[in-house]
Design a protein around this motif. Structure first.
Motif, PDB file in Angstrom:
ATOM      1  N   UNK A  93      13.185   3.334  -8.859  1.00 53.28           N
ATOM      2  CA  UNK A  93      12.445   2.334  -7.365  1.00 53.28           C
ATOM      3  C   UNK A  93      10.761   2.091  -7.235  1.00 53.28           C
ATOM      4  N   UNK A  94       9.887   1.061  -6.971  1.00 57.32           N
ATOM      5  CA  UNK A  94       8.758   1.206  -7.265  1.00 57.32           C
ATOM      6  C   UNK A  94       8.759   1.595  -6.135  1.00 57.32           C
ATOM      7  N   UNK A  95       7.360   1.789  -5.699  1.00 60.00           N
ATOM      8  CA  UNK A  95       6.941   2.288  -4.520  1.00 60.00           C
ATOM      9  C   UNK A  95       5.376   2.653  -4.860  1.00 60.00           C
ATOM     10  N   UNK A  96       4.573   3.153  -3.384  1.00 61.30           N
ATOM     11  CA  UNK A  96       3.325   2.908  -2.917  1.00 61.30           C
ATOM     12  C   UNK A  96       2.203   4.290  -2.897  1.00 61.30           C
ATOM     13  N   UNK A  97       1.536   4.573  -3.234  1.00 67.86           N
ATOM     14  CA  UNK A  97       1.091   5.586  -3.308  1.00 67.86           C
ATOM     15  C   UNK A  97       0.245   5.685  -1.630  1.00 67.86           C
ATOM     16  N   UNK A  98       0.969   7.021  -1.261  1.00 68.34           N
ATOM     17  CA  UNK A  98       0.141   6.746   0.474  1.00 68.34           C
ATOM     18  C   UNK A  98      -0.833   7.494   0.388  1.00 68.34           C
ATOM     19  N   UNK A  99      -1.525   8.096  -0.478  1.00 69.79           N
ATOM     20  CA  UNK A  99      -3.168   8.663  -0.248  1.00 69.79           C
ATOM     21  C   UNK A  99      -4.285   7.040  -0.432  1.00 69.79           C
ATOM     22  N   UNK A 100      -3.413   6.096  -1.697  1.00 68.49           N
ATOM     23  CA  UNK A 100      -4.991   4.967  -1.711  1.00 68.49           C
ATOM     24  C   UNK A 100      -4.097   3.595  -1.314  1.00 68.49           C
ATOM     25  N   UNK A 101      -3.009   3.844  -1.434  1.00 69.61           N
ATOM     26  CA  UNK A 101      -1.669   2.705  -1.349  1.00 69.61           C
ATOM     27  C   UNK A 101      -1.827   1.975  -2.701  1.00 69.61           C
ATOM     28  N   UNK A 102      -2.429   2.139  -3.731  1.00 71.31           N
ATOM     29  CA  UNK A 102      -2.152   1.932  -5.196  1.00 71.31           C
ATOM     30  C   UNK A 102      -0.484   1.886  -5.051  1.00 71.31           C
ATOM     31  N   UNK A 103       0.247   0.712  -6.095  1.00 71.38           N
ATOM     32  CA  UNK A 103       1.791   0.606  -6.865  1.00 71.38           C
ATOM     33  C   UNK A 103       1.952   1.822  -7.545  1.00 71.38           C
ATOM     34  N   UNK A 104       2.985   2.600  -7.632  1.00 68.70           N
ATOM     35  CA  UNK A 104       3.828   3.192  -8.319  1.00 68.70           C
ATOM     36  C   UNK A 104       4.984   3.051  -9.047  1.00 68.70           C
ATOM     37  N   UNK A 105       5.066   3.205  -9.366  1.00 63.65           N
ATOM     38  CA  UNK A 105       6.291   3.000 -10.123  1.00 63.65           C
ATOM     39  C   UNK A 105       7.483   3.834 -10.673  1.00 63.65           C
ATOM     40  N   UNK A 106       8.699   3.154 -10.984  1.00 61.42           N
ATOM     41  CA  UNK A 106       9.395   4.355 -10.630  1.00 61.42           C
ATOM     42  C   UNK A 106       9.507   5.441 -11.446  1.00 61.42           C
ATOM     43  N   UNK A 107       8.399   5.598 -12.804  1.00 58.18           N
ATOM     44  CA  UNK A 107       8.580   6.824 -13.531  1.00 58.18           C
ATOM     45  C   UNK A 107       7.611   7.108 -13.330  1.00 58.18           C
ATOM     46  N   UNK A 108       6.200   6.956 -12.385  1.00 60.62           N
ATOM     47  CA  UNK A 108       5.645   7.732 -12.231  1.00 60.62           C
ATOM     48  C   UNK A 108       5.351   8.812 -11.487  1.00 60.62           C
ATOM     49  N   UNK A 109       5.082   9.973 -12.362  1.00 60.99           N
ATOM     50  CA  UNK A 109       5.132  11.450 -11.286  1.00 60.99           C
ATOM     51  C   UNK A 109       3.860  11.580 -10.285  1.00 60.99           C
ATOM     52  N   UNK A 110       2.682  10.966 -10.476  1.00 58.02           N
ATOM     53  CA  UNK A 110       1.201  11.061 -10.506  1.00 58.02           C
ATOM     54  C   UNK A 110       0.704   9.628  -9.829  1.00 58.02           C
ATOM     55  N   UNK A 111       0.328   9.447  -8.617  1.00 59.18           N
ATOM     56  CA  UNK A 111      -0.983   7.677  -9.211  1.00 59.18           C
ATOM     57  C   UNK A 111      -1.725   8.141  -9.845  1.00 59.18           C
ATOM     58  N   UNK A 112      -1.840   6.927 -10.496  1.00 63.89           N
ATOM     59  CA  UNK A 112      -2.393   6.324 -11.894  1.00 63.89           C
ATOM     60  C   UNK A 112      -4.104   5.978 -10.976  1.00 63.89           C
ATOM     61  N   UNK A 113      -4.217   5.919 -10.247  1.00 60.04           N
ATOM     62  CA  UNK A 113      -5.346   5.827  -9.855  1.00 60.04           C
ATOM     63  C   UNK A 113      -6.250   6.589  -8.774  1.00 60.04           C
TER      64      UNK A 113
END
Length: 290
Positions: A1-21
Motif C-alpha cells: 500500500x502506498x503511503x507518504x514520507x512523514x519527513x518530507x511528505x513525498x509519496x512512498x510506494x509499497x516496496x520502498x524501504x527508504x524515501x527516494x526524496x
C-alpha cells in the motif's frame, strides 16, 4: 500500500524501504512496539559505529579528515563538529573516571603561579568578603577552604565550553595560511579536527600515564606516583600536539620548509595562551555566579 514520507511528505510506494526524496528509512506500522523499536535502535548504533570507527581511525593520520572534507568526501566520515562533540563526551567521561584535571587549573594554581595570579587572588578575597586588615595566614586559610567548591565547578564547566576554542584557533590559523586556504570556514574545519585530536590525546594520555602506567608498575612490583604520571602526561602533551599539527599543516596547506615549523609553533603558542585565557574566563564566571 502506498503511503507518504512523514519527513518530507513525498509519496512512498509499497516496496520502498527508504524515501527516494530525503532518504529517511520507512517507518514500521508501529515504530514504538518493542521489536521495531529495538531494531531501529541497533540499526542506528551499528550505522554510527561503522562511521565513527572509520573517522576515529583516520584522526590518527594528521590532516586526512580535513583534506577529505575539502575534497568533498563527506559521507564516509562524521562531520567535523559532530565528531568533536562525540569526542568531547569521551573526554568528559575519561576525566570523570580518572578524577584528574588537565584543561582546568585548580584554585591554588590560579592565585599563585600564573601571570594574573595577583589580580585573581584579590578577586577571590573580595568574593569571600575577607575584610581589610585580616592576617595573611587567615586570608589564605579562607581561600583554601573555598578551593574544593571552586575546583569542582571548574572541573564541570571546563569540559562543557571547549567548543569556543575552535573559532579562536581558526582566527589564528586564517592569516597564517590565507594564501593557501582563503576562507575562514576552511580554518574552522581544520581547527575542529585539531581540537578533536587534542581532546582524544588528553583522554588517552591521562588513561595511559595516570591510570594504566601506575597499574602496570604495581603488577611488576614497582611504583609510580600520581604526580609523576601527571608530569609524564604534561611533558608529552605539547610535543605530541606540535608533531600532529606540523604533519597536518603540511598535508592540508601544502607548505614545506622552515615556514611550516614557525607557523606550527605560533599556533601552539596561541593554543597555550587560549588555555590560560579560557581558565581565566571560567574563573570570572564562577566568581560571578557563585
Amino acid at each position: 500500500m502506498d503511503s507518504i514520507c512523514p519527513n518530507c511528505e513525498a509519496p512512498l510506494k509499497a516496496l520502498d524501504n527508504y524515501c527516494p526524496t530525503c532518504g529517511q528509512r520507512k517507518l514500521p506500522d508501529n515504530p514504538y512496539a518493542i521489536g521495531p523499536f529495538l531494531r531501529q535502535f541497533f540499526h542506528h548504533i551499528t550505522h554510527l559505529d561503522g562511521k565513527f570507527l572509520r573517522t576515529f581511525g583516520k584522526l590518527w593520520q594528521p590532516g586526512h579528515l580535513t583534506q577529505a572534507y575539502f575534497a568533498g568526501r563527506r559521507m564516509r566520515y562524521l562531520l567535523p563538529l559532530q565528531f568533536f562533540l562525540l569526542m568531547n563526551l569521551f573526554y568528559f567521561l575519561a576525566f570523570w573516571l580518572s578524577e584528574v584535571d588537565t584543561f582546568d587549573y585548580p584554585l591554588f594554581v590560579m592565585v599563585q603561579y600564573l601571570p594574573f595570579s595577583e589580580q585573581a587572588l584579590e578577586l577571590v578575597v573580595q568574593h569571600l568578603g575577607i575584610p581589610a586588615g585580616t592576617s595573611e595566614e587567615e586570608s589564605w586559610r579562607r581561600v583554601f577552604e573555598f578551593a574544593p567548591i571552586y575546583d569542582q565547578r571548574m572541573r564541570t564547566m571546563s569540559k562543557t565550553l571547549m567548543l569556543i576554542f575552535i573559532p579562536f584557533l581558526a582566527l589564528v590559523s586564517w592569516p597564517l595560511y590565507a594564501r593557501k586556504k582563503p576562507f575562514y570556514g576552511q580554518h574552522l574545519i581544520f581547527s575542529a579536527h585539531l581540537m578533536t585530536f587534542v581532546l582524544v590525546w588528553m583522554a588517552t594520555g591521562v588513561t595511559l600515564s595516570i591510570k594504566l602506567l601506575p597499574a602496570i608498575m604495581a603488577m611488576l612490583g614497582g611504583e609510580i606516583s600520581l604526580a609523576s604520571g601527571q608530569w609524564n602526561f604534561v611533558l608529552s602533551f605539547y610535543p605530541a600536539v606540535f608533531i600532529y599539527l606540523w604533519i597536518a599543516s603540511r598535508r592540508v596547506f601544502q607548505q614545506h620548509g622552515g615556514w611550516i615549523t614557525l607557523k606550527s609553533l605560533i599556533l601552539i603558542f596561541f593554543l597555550s595562551q587560549m588555555m590560560m585565557g579560557y581558565n581565566y574566563l571560567l574563573f570570572r564566571i564562577i566568581l560571578w555566579t557563585d
